[in-house]
Design an enzyme around this catalytic site. Structure first.
Site, PDB file in Angstrom:
ATOM      1  N   GLU A 182       0.808  -1.324   0.056  1.00 23.55           N
ATOM      2  CA  GLU A 182      -0.389  -0.306  -0.238  1.00 23.55           C
ATOM      3  C   GLU A 182       0.496   1.087   0.060  1.00 23.55           C
ATOM      4  OE1 GLU A 182      -3.888  -1.746   1.898  1.00 23.55           O
ATOM      5  OE2 GLU A 182      -1.913  -0.715   3.561  1.00 23.55           O
TER       6      GLU A 182
ATOM      7  N   GLU B 288      -5.481  -7.842  -0.033  1.00 23.27           N
ATOM      8  CA  GLU B 288      -6.456  -7.904   1.294  1.00 23.27           C
ATOM      9  C   GLU B 288      -8.436  -7.924   0.806  1.00 23.27           C
ATOM     10  OE1 GLU B 288      -4.642  -4.946   4.331  1.00 23.27           O
ATOM     11  OE2 GLU B 288      -2.623  -5.089   3.387  1.00 23.27           O
TER      12      GLU B 288
END
Length: 486
Positions: A193, A385
């Site tokens: 991320e 995720e």
């Protein structure tokens, strides 16, 4: 012509974790202290409303935590003690039928300060044992090289990724783990991320924000250095690992316009551009034109060298991975530029329900994201995720009835399947926190995501016993049916 009516054969079903949220043993096996080891527990409800992000650390806090660590709680130092329970935990993953286990390697476990010339053999041996345990059950590791942690020594010496000095240090680390595990790990992600640098410079880049003059400029400067490090790691992986597949990852934050007003529609486009900037660079190998306009509008200057163009060009990824938890609402307002690209919008979507942590629940948003990402990049995608943080109740007979989690995941899997039918090349699905772990944002244990309950509270007290939730048995059926039974 794509006539696929469901998930492909060999789809990588599994679950996701991060070293700093599960391992514990923060000073065992020669490990050095990491940035995550200084994320102190702060009551997320102290202000009266939930604060989802208590993970920032200032220079004065770091000094205080270093001098008086005994006065604070640092939950990521103990995690769920995966370091000593990994065999038990991987056996439970295998019982669910996992094809893939996403985990990360702690940089500070391999190079305790990041500055050593030689790696820590005990740290390398630990991950050897973990990967061997996965192999015993036919589980493919999906390994993130850098997941919200780095040696704290690099923050203290260089103020983290704001310094270009970290690029060769990371390249050295990447080459060591690629070489060591070249016959055990095929699937890699460079940085977790990276776009979250815009939300927490300390968490994503090890930068103490109070020591920089312009935090937005610092975020993009740190990102530039991480782009270079990622590209060099990709280049190394191609040379070292047989049949390697290496990807980038973003927190996918699909922005909807608040109204049909053209100004709101334009702001949604701009917000989505800032999110796409990260995979644009890593999947295409160059800075897109819109970001130069954005830099000029915000008076941002990013230091780079002429050689960076070739480094980025020669280090493009094979696939684009995302985390997906919620969608975003964009609006033409005075603070629109500040909100663009951030994780949580203050504007709530009236058509969506909220989780216990006030996160919008939007399964269709995942499908929209997958369709747009695949149209844009024409590279395989990976949902690595996705999940629901909730307060689970352990009954007297040691059961956890989490129908709310099953409902959440069922709806997201159904939308993934529709995206696949519409032509998206999807590699796999590893929902977040497949076993309860320490929350990234709040350092809580009580914000639970897993299929497996871990008996531990927010202060680290508990038996650490593992219990199968109702969702454990449900997900086992999902995997066995390759996503047809949800």
């Amino acid at each position: 012509m794509n006539t696929n009516q469901g998930f492909k054969k060999g789809f990588l079903w599994g679950g996701a974790t991060a070293a700093n949220q599960i391992e514990g043993a923060y000073l065992e096996g020669g490990k050095g202290l990491s940035t995550s080891d200084f994320a102190a527990y702060k009551d997320p409800y102290a202000s009266g409303t939930v604060n989802n992000f208590t993970f920032n650390v200032t220079s004065s806090e770091l000094e205080e935590y270093t001098k008086h660590s005994e006065s604070y709680l640092f939950p990521k130092r103990w995690g769920i003690d995966f370091y000593h329970h990994y065999k038990e935990d991987i056996a439970l993953f295998a019982e669910m039928g996992f094809k893939c286990f996403r985990l990360s390697i702690s940089w500070a476990r391999i190079f305790p300060t990041g500055l050593e010339n030689e790696p820590n053999e005990e740290g390398l041996a630990f991950y050897d044992a973990v990967f061997d345990e996965c192999a015993k059950y036919g589980i493919e590791p999906l390994v993130t090289m850098s997941h919200y942690e780095m040696p704290i020594a690099l923050t203290k010496k260089y103020n983290g990724w704001i310094s270009r000095e970290l690029v060769p240090l990371f390249e050295k680390y990447a080459k060591v783990i690629l070489e060591r595990y070249k016959n055990k790990v095929r699937y890699w992600i460079t940085f977790n991320e990276m776009n979250m640098n815009l939300n927490s410079l300390y968490t994503g880049a090890g930068v103490l924000e109070d020591l920089v003059e312009n935090s937005l400029e610092a975020a993009y400067q740190a990102s530039h250095h991480q782009f270079l490090a990622s590209a060099l790691a990709v280049k190394a992986a191609k040379a070292i690992v047989p049949n390697v597949e290496i990807g980038c990852m973003i927190n996918q934050i699909e922005a909807y316009a608040h109204t049909t007003k053209p100004e709101d529609q334009l702001q949604a486009v701009k917000s989505n551009q800032l999110n796409m900037f990260y995979p644009d660079v890593q999947a295409r190998g160059y800075y897109p034109s819109y970001i130069y306009s954005y830099f000029a509008e915000n008076n941002l200057t990013i230091d780079s060298k002429a050689e960076d163009i070739e480094i980025l060009k020669n280090g493009t990824v094979d696939f684009v991975a995302i985390s997906y938890y919620m969608s975003h609402v964009a609006e033409a307002r005075e603070d629109a530029s500040k909100l663009a690209g951030t994780f949580d919008s203050p504007i709530k979507n009236e058509y969506l329900e909220l989780s216990q942590w006030d996160w919008p629940i939007d399964p269709i948003g995942l499908r929209i994201s997958l369709l747009k990402l695949y149209d844009r990049f024409q590279k395989p995608l990976f949902v690595c995720e996705n999940g629901l943080g909730a307060k689970d109740i352990l009954t007297e007979d040691k059961k956890i009835h989490d129908e709310y989690r099953i409902d959440y995941m069922r709806k997201h899997i159904q939308q993934m399947r529709e995206a696949v039918k519409e032509g998206v090349d999807l590699m796999g699905y590893t929902p977040w926190g497949c076993i309860d772990l320490i929350s990234c944002g709040t350092s809580q244990m009580s914000k639970r995501y897993g299929f497996i309950y871990v008996d531990q509270d927010d202060t680290g007290k508990g038996s650490l016993e593992r219990y199968r939730k109702d969702s454990f048995y449900w997900y086992k059926e999902v995997i066995a049916s390759n996503g047809e039974t949800v």
